[in-house]
Design an enzyme around this catalytic site. Sequence first.
Site, PDB file in Angstrom:
ATOM      1  N   ILE A  86       0.856  -1.193   0.000  1.00 37.12           N
ATOM      2  CA  ILE A  86       0.000   0.000   0.000  1.00 37.12           C
ATOM      3  C   ILE A  86       0.895   1.246   0.000  1.00 37.12           C
ATOM      4  O   ILE A  86       0.999   1.955   1.002  1.00 37.12           O
ATOM      5  CB  ILE A  86      -0.963   0.011   1.212  1.00 37.12           C
ATOM      6  CG1 ILE A  86      -1.662  -1.332   1.382  1.00 37.12           C
ATOM      7  CG2 ILE A  86      -1.993   1.132   1.054  1.00 37.12           C
ATOM      8  CD1 ILE A  86      -2.460  -1.460   2.675  1.00 37.12           C
ATOM      9  N   PRO A  87       1.574   1.518  -1.114  1.00 38.28           N
ATOM     10  CA  PRO A  87       2.381   2.740  -1.171  1.00 38.28           C
ATOM     11  C   PRO A  87       1.467   3.955  -1.067  1.00 38.28           C
ATOM     12  O   PRO A  87       0.382   3.976  -1.660  1.00 38.28           O
ATOM     13  CB  PRO A  87       3.069   2.676  -2.536  1.00 38.28           C
ATOM     14  CG  PRO A  87       2.543   1.489  -3.237  1.00 38.28           C
ATOM     15  CD  PRO A  87       1.623   0.755  -2.340  1.00 38.28           C
ATOM     16  N   HIS A  88       1.888   4.922  -0.299  1.00 42.92           N
ATOM     17  CA  HIS A  88       1.039   6.086  -0.066  1.00 42.92           C
ATOM     18  C   HIS A  88       1.877   7.310   0.248  1.00 42.92           C
ATOM     19  O   HIS A  88       3.024   7.185   0.675  1.00 42.92           O
ATOM     20  CB  HIS A  88       0.071   5.819   1.087  1.00 42.92           C
ATOM     21  CG  HIS A  88       0.765   5.451   2.365  1.00 42.92           C
ATOM     22  ND1 HIS A  88       1.198   4.183   2.629  1.00 42.92           N
ATOM     23  CD2 HIS A  88       1.113   6.193   3.434  1.00 42.92           C
ATOM     24  CE1 HIS A  88       1.775   4.148   3.814  1.00 42.92           C
ATOM     25  NE2 HIS A  88       1.749   5.365   4.321  1.00 42.92           N
ATOM     26  N   CYS A  89       1.279   8.466   0.018  1.00 45.09           N
ATOM     27  CA  CYS A  89       1.946   9.725   0.366  1.00 45.09           C
ATOM     28  C   CYS A  89       0.918  10.841   0.358  1.00 45.09           C
ATOM     29  O   CYS A  89      -0.189  10.685  -0.147  1.00 45.09           O
ATOM     30  CB  CYS A  89       3.085  10.037  -0.609  1.00 45.09           C
ATOM     31  SG  CYS A  89       2.538  10.381  -2.290  1.00 45.09           S
TER      32      CYS A  89
END
Length: 154
Positions: free
Chosen positions: A64-67
């Site tokens: 779950i890559p997030h920013c």
Amino acid sequence: MKIHKLINPKNIYLDLEGSEVRSALAAVANVFSPALELDPELVIEALVEREELGSTSVGEGFAIPHCKTQGLSQIAIALARFQDSIDFGGAGHEPVRFVFVVLSPPDQPAAHLQVLSQIARVLKRRELRSELLAAADATEVVSAICRVAEEEGL
């Protein structure tokens, strides 16, 4: 903020190519960012910077890559499946084939965490993970996630 309402079939990308984390995140950002009127390079850098803080792999082939990124008024989610597995790191985690990329406005930290929590919760369902890895198209992906989200009360 309910994840099934944030998932748009237009932002589901199946069979992308990437050989390592940066190229995988770039593959998603390059197709997702223009739809949001964001600069893909800024999104790539923000996702990579976050990944360097610690792997976003949640195990069993998912991450779950997030920013948080400027230029958004609401949270946006892209789902991407890769042709080949990518080593995202993460202690004891197998390589990743499917990612939920979450981009959030900086001024919505609570909603950002709520969405991440909901994604992690639905990904605990083994049958959903299997369906996402085998889905033939975006419609199948949306259907599977909406069904599980509803069952989980999300």
